[in-house]
Design a protein around this motif. Structure first.
Motif, short mmCIF file in Angstrom:
data_model
loop_
_atom_site.label_atom_id
_atom_site.label_comp_id
_atom_site.label_asym_id
_atom_site.label_seq_id
_atom_site.Cartn_x
_atom_site.Cartn_y
_atom_site.Cartn_z
N GLU A 93 0.83 -1.21 0.00
CA GLU A 93 0.00 0.00 0.00
C GLU A 93 0.86 1.26 0.00
O GLU A 93 0.55 2.24 -0.69
N THR A 97 0.69 3.80 -3.20
CA THR A 97 0.21 5.18 -3.07
C THR A 97 1.28 6.21 -3.39
O THR A 97 0.97 7.40 -3.48
N GLU A 121 -5.33 4.05 3.41
CA GLU A 121 -4.72 3.03 2.57
C GLU A 121 -3.26 2.78 2.94
O GLU A 121 -2.83 1.63 3.07
N ALA A 122 -2.49 3.87 3.05
CA ALA A 122 -1.05 3.73 3.23
C ALA A 122 -0.64 3.63 4.69
O ALA A 122 0.32 2.92 5.02
#
Length: 286
Positions: A93, A97, A121-122
């Motif tokens: 992730e 990203t 997400e990250a």
């Protein structure tokens, strides 16, 4: 925890939010000043505190940056950085990203959507923390994340290629282009390929994206006849290999985005202001 231990992570966060390492460094420096002035006895978790500070500073800057980018000469593309400058890339992730294609697609998000998407997400922040950072309810934070993921889904590869697969496709693309083999070039381009050129008004470049395989091949053919593709060098940028090449009196960084196993986006950075952090390998033509 020492601020310097967290600096690479904070830079990576700010860069993902802003698409510019120049701006990310300003944000992290401002965060350091606030850290120095903070009452440490009231900071229970330094990492969470600093992520919040950096995210809010970046959000403020991103809102003002959007106005400047709308007035930019030609397509605005993110500032590329060598992979080592992008902060920790310990997870898929984090790597995804910071990829150039994802950074470019995130420009279509609103600042709150982008912040929630990156932080979720990250950096895997829970929704209650996201809500506090962005200043919305938990329900709205979930909605922002879902909306951002939906808006990005159409442009993201479901099964993302590895760096090696990405590199092999880039090499096929450049071998076809440098050899002037437009038939082979056509075979590696998606029917809906888009070519973006960012000269920033400082270097001659296409002022609008070029859409479609036929127009893109014709455009590249015109570049080949005028400049040729020589002196190519490999550099790893934003987690993927890219091509550094001279174009006339200027340098250019060329990157690709992949969909369905072939080239779906081509990103050409010619604006010298955005090339200062990227330099080619010292030797070894592609």
């Amino acid at each position: 925890m020492d601020f310097e231990e967290l600096r690479p992570m904070l830079l990576g966060l700010a860069y993902r939010l802003l698409g510019s390492m120049w701006d990310a460094e300003d944000v992290v420096q401002d965060a350091w000043l606030r850290w120095e002035g903070a009452d440490r006895s009231e900071v229970r978790e330094p990492r969470a505190f600093l992520i919040t500070v950096v995210s809010r500073l970046a959000l403020d800057q991103l809102r003002s940056a959007r106005v400047k980018r709308e007035a930019y000469t030609g397509p605005w593309l993110p500032e590329p950085v060598t992979t080592g400058q992008a902060g920790p890339l310990d997870t898929a992730e984090l790597r995804d990203t910071v990829s150039f294609a994802t950074l470019h697609m995130m420009e279509r998000l609103t600042p709150p959507e982008r912040a929630v998407f990156v932080l979720r997400e990250a950096f895997e922040l829970p929704y209650d923390e996201l809500a506090g950072i962005v200043g919305v309810s938990v329900v709205n934070a979930r909605q922002l994340h879902r909306r951002a993921a939906t808006r990005l889904a159409s442009g993201r590869e479901r099964f993302r290629p590895t760096a090696e697969e990405h590199g092999r496709l880039l090499k096929r693309f450049m071998e076809a282009a440098s050899g002037g083999d437009l038939t082979a070039l056509t075979e590696v381009l998606h029917e809906d390929v888009v070519f973006y050129s960012d000269g920033g008004g400082k270097v001659k470049a296409a002022l609008r994206p070029i859409f479609g395989r036929r127009k893109t091949v014709a455009f590249i053919g015109g570049l080949l006849s005028r400049y040729g593709f020589e002196g190519l060098r490999i550099v790893e940028v934003n987690g993927h290999p890219a091509i550094w090449m001279p174009v006339g009196d200027h340098d250019q960084l060329l990157m690709i985005g992949v969909r369905d196993g072939i080239v779906h986006e081509i990103y050409a950075i010619l604006n010298p202001d955005k090339l200062g952090r990227v330099r080619p390998a010292p030797a070894g033509d592609l």
